[in-house]
Design a protein around this motif. Structure first.
Motif, PDB file in Angstrom:
ATOM      1  N   SER A  57     -37.558 -22.366 -52.015  1.00  0.00           N
ATOM      2  CA  SER A  57     -36.822 -22.920 -50.877  1.00  0.00           C
ATOM      3  C   SER A  57     -37.606 -22.693 -49.592  1.00  0.00           C
ATOM      4  O   SER A  57     -37.581 -23.519 -48.685  1.00  0.00           O
ATOM      5  CB  SER A  57     -35.427 -22.293 -50.789  1.00  0.00           C
ATOM      6  N   ARG A  63     -40.217 -25.285 -49.361  1.00  0.00           N
ATOM      7  CA  ARG A  63     -39.654 -26.585 -48.979  1.00  0.00           C
ATOM      8  C   ARG A  63     -39.375 -26.626 -47.481  1.00  0.00           C
ATOM      9  O   ARG A  63     -39.630 -27.603 -46.804  1.00  0.00           O
ATOM     10  CB  ARG A  63     -38.368 -26.846 -49.753  1.00  0.00           C
ATOM     11  N   SER A 110     -25.569 -27.368 -52.875  1.00  0.00           N
ATOM     12  CA  SER A 110     -25.263 -26.304 -51.937  1.00  0.00           C
ATOM     13  C   SER A 110     -23.783 -25.985 -51.884  1.00  0.00           C
ATOM     14  O   SER A 110     -22.974 -26.681 -52.503  1.00  0.00           O
ATOM     15  CB  SER A 110     -25.786 -26.622 -50.536  1.00  0.00           C
TER      16      SER A 110
END
Lengths: 609, 576
Positions: free
Chosen positions: A309, A312, A372
């Motif tokens: 993450s 990203r 999410s």
């Protein structure tokens, strides 16, 4: 005969004020001294008689007030605006005095007579107060009580002050003098009368306003979060830049090629990739804008990101479009159709892939545009939802009244909620009880927002103030006054220095957290401002409103201190662009990590009659 | 004093079974009830704001009640706002129109009735509101000119640009390449192809509808104007095509999403061409060829275009003040030039007539006499042999008569007593003159009524007239009396007298008083003295009517009985 009247008047006064002891003493003495016939001072006698008369004739309020009003309006322009400031509090207190004394009809007609003067500025307060008709109501209503209990501070220069005093004494308007004396705290400032522009008196706060300046002097660490992704990105980019320099011209060729590719993409309207100039130019930008900003270590334990993450996020940072007053963002609009007036809130995930709508029947609908957890407010409880599982994971109960707003912290597993019970609470996802409760607002807390370094939360309230709280201590760090209506939304600039707040009247205020000062308001919206968001590098502010428009404001331009002679021009210059929507009030706005602006709203066509 | 009256409280008490509520109790309750109601409404407004709505619903009130821990019982939830109706005869009483249904029958009916359509499910649609700050012209966005920037914003723009100039010197604007999307290109080709090929009337109609309503057509406007200009020039002999093109113009004009103003100047020549061109349609010789039985009906086209022009003037006249004057000038030139063909005269008159009776009064009326003289030979059987030509002349005469008649009617509506040709006698010239004199004295004897009329309506007439009028009107400060200028025609020497006048301000407050005083004075003067010497000032607004007056009277000479249908009847005045 006259003696008798005076006695009665004095007695009545003592009874009314509840001076029991004095009353008894007076009566005793009176009995003793019946025989003695000394002459009372006629001056004093007259005063006493007049006092008793005034007190009983409600019309005298109207008369005295309108005299004062006329005097103020006919005074010299130089001092007029300063003197005007006392009129509103005097008006309110005259009205409330009448109500308290039980003159219902007179109070009403007094109110109706003079309310027009203040409707432009204090409409909402007047609407609230209009219904007050008995002294019970005065006790019950928050606004009236706080007004009665506290003095209002009015600033004026020495000369205006002298003028006022002279007027009050010369015209024997002891009634007005009484009101001013009882409820207004006249603060005399040395020197020249202040200019019109400083006229923002702000709302009449319940709390004495000296508190504001005191609160706002507390030290605050407004910087960005230490060791955040942005930091890492910067370091990485710096490393890349060195490499790039080594590669020299080759890189430039690449860049050109990239640009060409970009044009093609833009044509296809491909999301999130509207522009993304190569890392090289970006690097200089990020270092220049944010390098001056201090880094602050968070006092809360922070979550640790997974490699993936993080990578990203860094990627997003690298591809971020640069926005400025000359490079406006692209706006992608999510329109909810056929909502039948039942959409209450909407939220968009940062990558724009998912849209959530909260509906009046307490349902949440998620639209997957391409993953999410999401949060949602519901009646006096907060629920945590897991979208992949489409299940409600936790229900946080703590508020006694409806929860108006919930926000996750930028990093970590904390969130804050704001409620009708006048508190804001900070929660951690793994605990069913709130960690901190922020108490201090005089009315509902309508919105809440985390500071970028997670050490503070800001709350906006119906009492027309915005407060900044320290999450660790629960202390109120800043108090911002200046809004004229309910604060409906808040946003923090990415460097953590500024905060924007919007109210129901359409005004947006920009605040400097460090100094606690307001940087003059951004006017333009004609309906309530529902949502605000800063662009990722903090150069632009987007606002969405009930007036069916998205507006883009120039933050950097607004921050420059305006030159005095063209102050007004500069004030307006900051509105960069108005993007009208088709009968769609804008409920939510969000800049993606790459500076694409997402907006959402419910299409609400006008009913044909 | 309170909004809620004690009677209301008593009524409510009665409705829940408390029959004898003492008056004092009601009086004490009323203010408290009002206070509570306000409190709940404030709460409801709060709930409304948090629902991000701008209309208050019953649900909000229910939520507010819940906030106060009161049982929610206010109305039923409904998606839309309630429809209130005004009670008949009451100015401030409203009610919700909610028909009562008889349970027995109503239920049966409801059972039988088919289920109502399920409401559409909520959906989310994405579009681009802006691409790099620029709003694309797509149907999802607000049409561009529906949102016009305020004056302030414009000022800001200029300020901004000035600032930029200061900072960077002069900004050079590069020629902009106009990018047209594939879809629009196809659309344009289809539409133009359809119009040129004149294929199917229903298809053309659909195309015109699309042109009149689609919101994304703005980028095509320059192409369409160019297309129209080219085609009109090239196909003056093809009446059907011209007609279609004019319809396209009309569709473009009425499309609310198109900002056509910048292209208006390119469109106007083609439009005017179609009105006053010498020849529209094929030559008569070709028409006689087999397959075509009749002459192309170019008259219809001219009529259509005349209406189109008046539409343009009405819509854009406000923004472009010189638009109508220019059109009027062009048309007037065509009208006044005796060398032009009959068809051109026809078009010019038709166009001027479409611009309103006021324009006719100012342009056509003064020139009627000369024009008729010029027209006369063509009208008579002896002088004009060609039936075709005569027919044309007759048409011109007809339109002229209609235009002037309508103009006169609109004038005379305000002054019903003028020109009622009571003594008019269709005889020799001399008699007509006497008739005119009688009319004059007639009108004078009625001057009282006239003055009343002017006192009440001069402003109205001027404003409405000004709106229509394009020609800059010469306003003299000296008011001519109606009478004196009437007499200038017959006895020009008397005009000198009318110079001794009082200046009257039209807009002044004491205007009417002033005038009526003058009137009174003038009447005093009138009665004893010769009527021709009477002088009374009239307001400026009269001036023009006054000059038109004699022209009207001469019309009877020129047109004779044909004008009579245009004279409004006194009986009709009650409708004014």
């Amino acid at each position: 005969m006259e003696e008798e009247q005076i006695k009665n008047a004095v007695l009545a006064y003592l009874q009314k004020k509840g001076y029991r002891q004095a009353e008894l003493a007076f009566q005793e003495e009176d009995l003793k001294s019946t025989s003695s016939s000394f002459k009372t001072d006629t001056d004093i006698a007259n005063q006493i008689l007049r006092y008793s008369k005034l007190d009983n004739v409600p019309a005298s309020y109207k008369e005295a007030y309108s005299k004062l009003r006329n005097w103020v309006h006919s005074s010299l322009d130089l001092y007029k605006h300063e003197l005007l400031r006392i009129l509103y509090p005097v008006f309110l207190h005259c009205f409330m005095d009448l109500v308290a004394k039980g003159f219902q009809q007179e109070a009403r007609s007094f109110f109706q007579n003079f309310k027009d003067d203040y409707e432009t500025l204090h409409l909402r307060d007047l609407q609230k107060l209009e219904g007050v008709l008995s002294s019970d109501h005065l006790q019950e209503m928050e606004l009236a009580r706080s007004l009665r209990e506290n003095k209002v501070t009015v600033k004026m220069c020495q000369f205006s002050f002298d003028l006022l005093l002279q007027y009050l004494h010369n015209t024997d308007s002891s009634l007005m003098l009484g009101v001013v004396n009882e409820h207004i705290n006249l603060q005399v400032t040395p020197g020249q009368p202040t200019s019109w522009s400083d006229d923002d008196m702000g709302p009449l706060l319940g709390k004495p306003q000296e508190g504001v300046s005191e609160v706002n002097t507390k030290e605050i660490k407004w910087g960005m979060l230490e060791d955040s992704l942005e930091d890492k990105a910067e370091k990485e980019l710096a490393g890349e830049a060195e490499k790039a320099e080594a590669e020299g011209k080759e890189a430039e060729g690449d860049e050109a090629r990239k640009k060409m590719g970009e044009a093609g993409k833009a044509k296809k309207l491909k999301k999130d990739k509207v522009s993304g100039t190569a890392g090289k130019s970006l690097k200089t930008e990020t270092t220049s804008t944010n390098s001056g900003v201090p880094r602050v270590k968070s006092e809360l334990p922070m979550a640790i990101f997974s490699e993936e993450s993080e990578r990203r996020a860094l990627d997003d940072l690298r591809n971020r479009a640069r926005l400025s007053s000359s490079a406006l963002p692209s706006v992608s609009f999510y329109t909810f159709l056929n909502t039948h007036n039942s959409l209450n809130c909407a939220s968009i995930s940062t990558d724009g892939a998912m849209v959530v709508g909260g509906f009046a029947d307490s349902s949440l609908k998620v639209w997957d545009m391409t993953k999410s957890t999401e949060q949602h407010s519901s009646f006096s409880s907060v629920r945590l939802w897991n979208i992949p599982l489409t299940a409600n994971l936790v229900c946080y109960k703590g508020h006694n009244y409806p929860v108006w707003d919930v926000q996750f912290s930028p990093v970590g597993h904390y969130f804050a909620s704001a409620s009708h019970d006048r508190t804001a609470r900070v929660w951690s996802m793994d605990r069913a009880q709130p960690l901190r409760i922020m108490v201090g607002h005089f009315s509902d807390v309508d919105c809440v927002q985390w500071h970028v370094n997670c050490n503070y939360i800001a709350t906006g309230s119906s009492d027309k103030t915005v407060r900044l709280w320290d999450v660790a201590t629960g202390e109120c760090m800043r108090l911002f006054t200046g809004h004229r209506g309910m604060v409906t939304c808040l946003s923090m600039s990415p460097d953590g220095r500024y905060m924007a707040s919007g109210d129901e009247d359409g005004a947006i205020m920009l605040w400097d957290l460090g100094s606690g000062q307001s940087i003059s308001p951004l006017m333009g919206h004609t309906g309530s401002v529902w949502t605000l968001d800063f662009s990722c590098e903090g150069s632009l502010l987007a606002s969405g409103s009930a007036d069916n428009s998205v507006r883009i404001w120039d933050v950097i331009g607004s921050l420059k201190p305006p030159r005095i002679e063209e102050k007004n021009a500069i004030r307006r210059l900051r509105l960069l662009k108005t993007l009208p929507t088709k009968a769609t009030p804008v409920y939510s706005l969000r800049f993606s990590k790459r500076n694409l602006l997402f907006a959402a709203g419910a299409f609400n066509p006008a009913k044909k009659l | 004093m309170t909004i809620l009256l004690k009677e209301t409280v008593q009524t409510i008490a009665q409705s829940i079974g408390i029959n004898n509520l003492p008056e004092e109790v009601a009086e004490a309750l009323a203010p408290d009830v009002e206070y509570r109601m306000r409190e709940i409404m404030q709460g409801a407004i709060k709930c409304m704001l948090h629902s991000k709505r701008t209309t208050l619903t019953t649900e909000d009130v229910n939520s507010a009640l819940q906030l106060h821990n009161i049982e929610p019982l206010y109305g039923f939830a409904s998606g839309g706002p309630l429809q209130f109706k005004r009670a008949v005869g009451q100015s401030d009483l409203f009610y919700v129109d909610d028909a009562e249904i008889d349970f027995k029958e109503g239920l049966l009916q409801l059972m039988d009735a088919p289920l109502p359509k399920a409401p559409l499910d909520t959906a989310v649609v994405i579009h681009w509101l802006a691409i790099e700050g620029v709003q694309p012209a797509i149907p999802e966005n607000v049409p561009l000119e529906a949102f016009t920037p305020s004056v302030e914003l414009k000022k800001i723009d200029t300020l901004l640009s000035k600032k930029k100039d200061d900072e960077f010197g002069v900004e050079v604007k590069l020629p902009v390449k106009h990018v047209l999307s594939q879809e629009l290109q196809v659309y344009f080709e289809k539409i133009t192809g359809l119009i040129i090929s004149r294929a199917n009337p229903s298809l053309i109609k659909a195309a015109l509808d699309s042109l009149a309503t689609d919101s994304g057509l703005h980028p095509l406007v320059p192409y369409f104007t160019q297309f129209i200009a080219d085609e009109v020039v090239r196909n003056l002999d093809d009446i059907d095509l011209l007609f279609s093109l004019m319809r396209v113009v009309r569709s473009l004009l009425i499309n609310p999403h198109i900002h056509i103003d910048p292209y208006l100047h390119q469109l106007m020549p083609s439009v005017i061409t179609c009105l006053v061109a010498k020849r529209l349609g094929r030559k008569s010789a070709e028409n006689s060829a087999p397959g075509r039985k009749f002459i192309d009906n170019h008259w219809d086209l001219r009529d259509y275009v005349a209406n189109l022009i008046s539409f343009i003037c009405r819509r854009f006249g406000r923004v472009y003040h010189n638009l109508q004057p220019r059109i009027t000038k062009t048309l007037l030139q065509a009208f006044l030039d005796p060398k032009r063909a009959m068809t051109q005269h026809y078009g010019a008159i038709k166009g001027l007539a479409a611009l309103g009776p006021r324009v006719v009064g100012l342009t056509v009326l003064p020139n009627v006499e000369t024009f008729l003289k010029h027209l006369a030979p063509d009208l008579s059987m002896e002088a004009q042999r060609s039936e075709m030509k005569r027919n044309e002349a007759m048409r011109v005469y007809g339109t002229l008569l209609t235009a002037i008649g309508v103009c006169m009617t609109s004038r005379l509506k305000y002054f019903p007593v003028f020109f009622l040709p009571r003594t008019w006698n269709p005889g020799g010239q001399g008699k007509i003159v006497t008739a005119r004199r009688t009319v004059v004295s007639n009108s004078l004897s009625d001057s009282c009524t006239v003055s009343q009329l002017t006192n009440t309506s001069p402003r109205k007439t001027t404003t409405s007239a000004d709106a229509q009028d394009s020609q800059p009107m010469e306003i003299e400060c000296i008011g001519h009396s109606y009478h004196s200028s009437m007499s200038t025609i017959e006895l020009p020497s008397q005009d000198v007298k009318s110079d001794a006048k009082i200046v009257v301000d039209v807009s002044g407050m004491d205007h009417s008083q002033h005038q009526s005083q003058d009137m009174a004075r003038s009447r005093e003067q009138v009665e004893p003295s010769d009527s021709d010497k009477a002088i009374f000032p009239l307001s400026d607004s009269w001036k023009e009517d006054v000059t038109l007056g004699p022209l009207f009277s001469s019309l009877i000479d020129l047109f004779g009985e044909a004008l009579l249908p245009f004279v409004p009847r006194t009986e009709l005045n009650i409708f004014l």
